[in-house]
Design a protein around this motif. Structure first.
Motif, PDB file in Angstrom:
ATOM      1  N   ASN A  37      -1.374  22.301 -18.201  1.00 27.15           N
ATOM      2  CA  ASN A  37       0.554  22.216 -18.325  1.00 27.15           C
ATOM      3  C   ASN A  37       0.837  20.901 -17.316  1.00 27.15           C
ATOM      4  OD1 ASN A  37       2.785  22.466 -18.857  1.00 27.15           O
ATOM      5  ND2 ASN A  37       2.648  24.256 -18.772  1.00 27.15           N
ATOM      6  N   TYR A  38       0.396  20.042 -17.018  1.00 26.04           N
ATOM      7  CA  TYR A  38       0.794  18.610 -15.862  1.00 26.04           C
ATOM      8  C   TYR A  38       2.338  19.363 -16.001  1.00 26.04           C
ATOM      9  CZ  TYR A  38      -4.203  18.120 -15.276  1.00 26.04           C
ATOM     10  OH  TYR A  38      -6.035  17.848 -14.609  1.00 26.04           O
ATOM     11  N   GLY A  39       2.603  18.187 -17.121  1.00 28.74           N
ATOM     12  CA  GLY A  39       4.385  18.885 -16.922  1.00 28.74           C
ATOM     13  C   GLY A  39       4.625  19.570 -15.697  1.00 28.74           C
ATOM     14  N   LEU A  40       4.460  20.772 -15.882  1.00 29.06           N
ATOM     15  CA  LEU A  40       5.096  22.469 -15.317  1.00 29.06           C
ATOM     16  C   LEU A  40       4.592  22.189 -14.408  1.00 29.06           C
ATOM     17  CD1 LEU A  40       6.526  25.119 -15.082  1.00 29.06           C
ATOM     18  CD2 LEU A  40       5.009  25.853 -16.438  1.00 29.06           C
ATOM     19  N   ALA A  41       3.001  21.846 -13.890  1.00 27.66           N
ATOM     20  CA  ALA A  41       2.703  21.905 -12.724  1.00 27.66           C
ATOM     21  C   ALA A  41       3.572  21.048 -12.122  1.00 27.66           C
ATOM     22  CB  ALA A  41       0.980  21.479 -13.023  1.00 27.66           C
ATOM     23  N   SER A  42       3.403  19.191 -12.931  1.00 31.74           N
ATOM     24  CA  SER A  42       4.310  18.031 -11.583  1.00 31.74           C
ATOM     25  C   SER A  42       5.892  19.123 -10.947  1.00 31.74           C
ATOM     26  CB  SER A  42       4.928  17.008 -12.505  1.00 31.74           C
ATOM     27  OG  SER A  42       3.419  16.890 -12.187  1.00 31.74           O
ATOM     28  N   ALA A  43       6.737  19.540 -11.948  1.00 28.53           N
ATOM     29  CA  ALA A  43       7.665  20.506 -12.051  1.00 28.53           C
ATOM     30  C   ALA A  43       7.892  21.460 -10.797  1.00 28.53           C
ATOM     31  CB  ALA A  43       8.275  21.143 -12.667  1.00 28.53           C
ATOM     32  N   MET A  44       6.846  22.305 -10.302  1.00 22.06           N
ATOM     33  CA  MET A  44       6.556  23.214  -9.429  1.00 22.06           C
ATOM     34  C   MET A  44       6.213  22.143  -8.048  1.00 22.06           C
ATOM     35  SD  MET A  44       3.667  25.979 -11.716  1.00 22.06           S
ATOM     36  CE  MET A  44       3.901  26.778  -9.985  1.00 22.06           C
ATOM     37  N   SER A  45       5.635  21.179  -8.152  1.00 19.00           N
ATOM     38  CA  SER A  45       5.255  20.770  -7.071  1.00 19.00           C
ATOM     39  C   SER A  45       7.129  19.938  -6.606  1.00 19.00           C
ATOM     40  CB  SER A  45       4.514  19.620  -7.056  1.00 19.00           C
ATOM     41  OG  SER A  45       3.292  20.072  -7.619  1.00 19.00           O
ATOM     42  N   VAL A  46       7.133  19.004  -7.243  1.00 24.17           N
ATOM     43  CA  VAL A  46       9.028  19.102  -6.714  1.00 24.17           C
ATOM     44  C   VAL A  46       9.503  19.736  -6.202  1.00 24.17           C
ATOM     45  CG1 VAL A  46      11.112  17.824  -7.822  1.00 24.17           C
ATOM     46  CG2 VAL A  46       8.808  16.766  -8.616  1.00 24.17           C
TER      47      VAL A  46
ATOM     48  N   LEU B  36       0.560  -1.469   0.334  1.00 26.28           N
ATOM     49  CA  LEU B  36       0.121  -0.135  -0.149  1.00 26.28           C
ATOM     50  C   LEU B  36       1.026   1.304  -0.227  1.00 26.28           C
ATOM     51  CD1 LEU B  36      -3.340  -0.681   2.747  1.00 26.28           C
ATOM     52  CD2 LEU B  36      -2.568  -0.910   0.016  1.00 26.28           C
ATOM     53  N   LEU B  37       1.902   1.249   0.843  1.00 23.08           N
ATOM     54  CA  LEU B  37       2.944   2.000   0.885  1.00 23.08           C
ATOM     55  C   LEU B  37       3.971   2.477  -0.878  1.00 23.08           C
ATOM     56  CD1 LEU B  37       4.502   4.620   2.468  1.00 23.08           C
ATOM     57  CD2 LEU B  37       5.974   2.734   3.210  1.00 23.08           C
ATOM     58  N   GLY B  38       3.759   1.786  -1.348  1.00 18.71           N
ATOM     59  CA  GLY B  38       4.701   1.640  -2.116  1.00 18.71           C
ATOM     60  C   GLY B  38       3.560   2.095  -3.660  1.00 18.71           C
ATOM     61  N   MET B  39       2.382   1.400  -3.775  1.00 18.06           N
ATOM     62  CA  MET B  39       1.388   1.585  -4.611  1.00 18.06           C
ATOM     63  C   MET B  39       0.694   3.247  -4.117  1.00 18.06           C
ATOM     64  SD  MET B  39      -2.524  -0.083  -4.627  1.00 18.06           S
ATOM     65  CE  MET B  39      -1.308  -1.296  -5.117  1.00 18.06           C
ATOM     66  N   PHE B  40       0.405   3.768  -3.459  1.00 23.51           N
ATOM     67  CA  PHE B  40      -0.017   5.450  -3.041  1.00 23.51           C
ATOM     68  C   PHE B  40       0.703   6.072  -2.246  1.00 23.51           C
ATOM     69  CE2 PHE B  40      -3.530   1.643  -2.066  1.00 23.51           C
ATOM     70  CZ  PHE B  40      -4.234   2.327  -3.284  1.00 23.51           C
ATOM     71  N   THR B  41       2.198   5.829  -2.192  1.00 22.68           N
ATOM     72  CA  THR B  41       3.000   7.041  -2.236  1.00 22.68           C
ATOM     73  C   THR B  41       4.489   7.249  -2.427  1.00 22.68           C
ATOM     74  OG1 THR B  41       2.559   6.304   0.902  1.00 22.68           O
ATOM     75  CG2 THR B  41       4.220   7.670  -0.200  1.00 22.68           C
ATOM     76  N   TYR B  42       4.734   6.280  -3.211  1.00 28.15           N
ATOM     77  CA  TYR B  42       6.625   6.118  -3.891  1.00 28.15           C
ATOM     78  C   TYR B  42       5.817   5.949  -5.554  1.00 28.15           C
ATOM     79  CZ  TYR B  42       8.739   4.738   0.980  1.00 28.15           C
ATOM     80  OH  TYR B  42       8.777   4.788   1.820  1.00 28.15           O
ATOM     81  N   TYR B  43       5.198   4.914  -6.187  1.00 25.42           N
ATOM     82  CA  TYR B  43       4.524   5.474  -6.797  1.00 25.42           C
ATOM     83  C   TYR B  43       4.456   6.752  -7.357  1.00 25.42           C
ATOM     84  CZ  TYR B  43       2.625   4.308 -11.774  1.00 25.42           C
ATOM     85  OH  TYR B  43       1.712   4.970 -13.206  1.00 25.42           O
ATOM     86  N   PRO B  44       3.466   6.813  -7.199  1.00 29.94           N
ATOM     87  CA  PRO B  44       3.267   8.562  -7.454  1.00 29.94           C
ATOM     88  C   PRO B  44       3.687   9.799  -7.124  1.00 29.94           C
ATOM     89  CG  PRO B  44       1.239   7.255  -5.940  1.00 29.94           C
ATOM     90  CD  PRO B  44       2.544   6.852  -6.031  1.00 29.94           C
ATOM     91  N   ALA B  45       5.106   9.443  -6.344  1.00 29.77           N
ATOM     92  CA  ALA B  45       5.966  10.132  -5.438  1.00 29.77           C
ATOM     93  C   ALA B  45       6.902  10.336  -6.987  1.00 29.77           C
ATOM     94  CB  ALA B  45       6.463  10.475  -5.164  1.00 29.77           C
ATOM     95  N   ALA B  46       7.064   9.428  -8.099  1.00 26.27           N
ATOM     96  CA  ALA B  46       7.599   8.822  -8.626  1.00 26.27           C
ATOM     97  C   ALA B  46       7.254   9.417 -10.115  1.00 26.27           C
ATOM     98  CB  ALA B  46       8.458   7.325  -9.118  1.00 26.27           C
ATOM     99  N   ARG B  47       6.090   8.701 -10.157  1.00 21.89           N
ATOM    100  CA  ARG B  47       5.396   9.413 -11.637  1.00 21.89           C
ATOM    101  C   ARG B  47       5.387  11.045 -11.233  1.00 21.89           C
ATOM    102  NH1 ARG B  47       3.542   7.694 -16.185  1.00 21.89           N
ATOM    103  NH2 ARG B  47       1.630   8.247 -16.649  1.00 21.89           N
ATOM    104  N   LEU B  48       4.907  11.514 -10.486  1.00 21.59           N
ATOM    105  CA  LEU B  48       5.433  13.114 -10.235  1.00 21.59           C
ATOM    106  C   LEU B  48       6.553  13.450 -10.814  1.00 21.59           C
ATOM    107  CD1 LEU B  48       3.525  15.956  -9.376  1.00 21.59           C
ATOM    108  CD2 LEU B  48       5.153  15.187  -7.381  1.00 21.59           C
TER     109      LEU B  48
END
Length: 295
Positions: free
Chosen positions: A263-272, A24-36
């Motif tokens: 612009n989800y790419g730019l928004a993802s960069a802003m989140s990072v 669950l941790l990998g599915m809902f935390t680490y994978y979304p973070a890596a995807r971001l």
């Protein structure tokens, strides 16, 4: 597992118990973070599967475009208000940790704003700051300070200070409760020894209480500064980033970039970038306070 030794069986059982939470941790935390992080290097519009790799272009856009990175200047009042909030919270905690009559009632009154819904708080202060019928301008008029009456949310010079004041009012009780819990865990013997040695209340506060609260102060300051970086609900509900973008915050700009401009790419960069700034604040704070402790 009949043929396995007891240590091997124990390891298998522990692994099975850990399998579900780790999955669950990998599915809902680490994978979304890596995807971001991955999306932050693309130009994905959030609508289809087509995207192209842009490298560091999104990050370059974040740091060079004043309309994006420059909005952090709007969040300085929140950081300043957060520092004042911690100072006042320590004062209230010290006072309410004494034998003051009715101290429990004061604790509840200070803590109530924190448990209120954030949107409800925003709507409540919308009436407080209203230009024509607001209670703040009415109060200023009643005490003869008509010259100070103004549009609190329509003046670009003060709108962020007004919103920061609301944030201080809301989170003061929460910060105070944390300090109060820490104060109640301190041994009374050291204060009795200090009184015997002739220390007054201010000396006890400065030389005993504050050093003993250093870790808690460090925690609260991190929560305060990271919260100042991630302000969203108050400007979103009260001003929508206005007037003329004067109260836009970085998180509000990130949401706008993703959901209004697709612009989800730019928004993802802003989140990072926001995440990295939070980590830098934590590391800088730990380094500063750790060096002070060694000194």
């Amino acid at each position: 597992m009949g043929g396995l030794s007891y240590p091997a069986q124990k390891k298998i059982v522990l692994a099975l118990f850990l399998l579900v939470p780790l999955t669950l941790l990998g599915m809902f935390t680490y994978y979304p973070a890596a995807r971001l992080v991955y999306l932050s290097f693309t130009d994905w519009d959030g609508l289809g599967s087509g995207m192209s790799f842009l490298g560091l272009d999104n990050y370059r856009e974040v740091f060079t475009n004043p309309d994006l990175f420059g909005v952090f200047l709007h969040q300085i009042p929140y950081a300043v208000g957060g520092i004042l909030q911690n100072i006042v919270a320590i004062g209230f905690a010290v006072i309410l940790n004494s034998t003051l009559k009715g101290r429990n009632a004061f604790r509840v009154l200070l803590f109530i704003p924190y448990i209120m819904n954030g949107v409800a708080v925003a709507f409540m202060f919308q009436y407080v700051f209203d230009t024509t019928g607001g209670s703040l301008n009415a109060l200023l008029g009643a005490i003869g300070l008509e010259s100070l009456q103004q549009s609190w949310l329509g003046n670009a010079a003060i709108v962020n200070w007004a919103l920061a004041g609301v944030s201080v009012w809301r989170y003061l009780g929460y910060t105070m409760i944390i300090y109060l819990g820490a104060l109640q865990s301190l041994p009374s013997d050291m204060y009795e020894a200090a009184r015997i040695d002739g220390a007054n209340r201010f000396q006890s506060l400065w030389h005993l209480t504050l050093p003993s609260l250093s870790r808690i102060i460090q925690l609260n300051m991190f929560l305060t500064l990271s919260g100042a970086l991630a302000v969203f609900d108050l400007p979103f509900v009260l001003t929508k980033g206005g007037p003329a973008g004067a109260s836009e915050t970085f998180l509000l700009k990130t949401t706008e970039t993703a959901f209004q401009f697709n612009n989800y790419g730019l928004a993802s960069a802003m989140s990072v970038v926001l995440l990295l700034l939070t980590v830098l604040i934590l590391l800088g704070q730990n380094a500063a306070l750790g060096r002070k402790g060694r000194d």
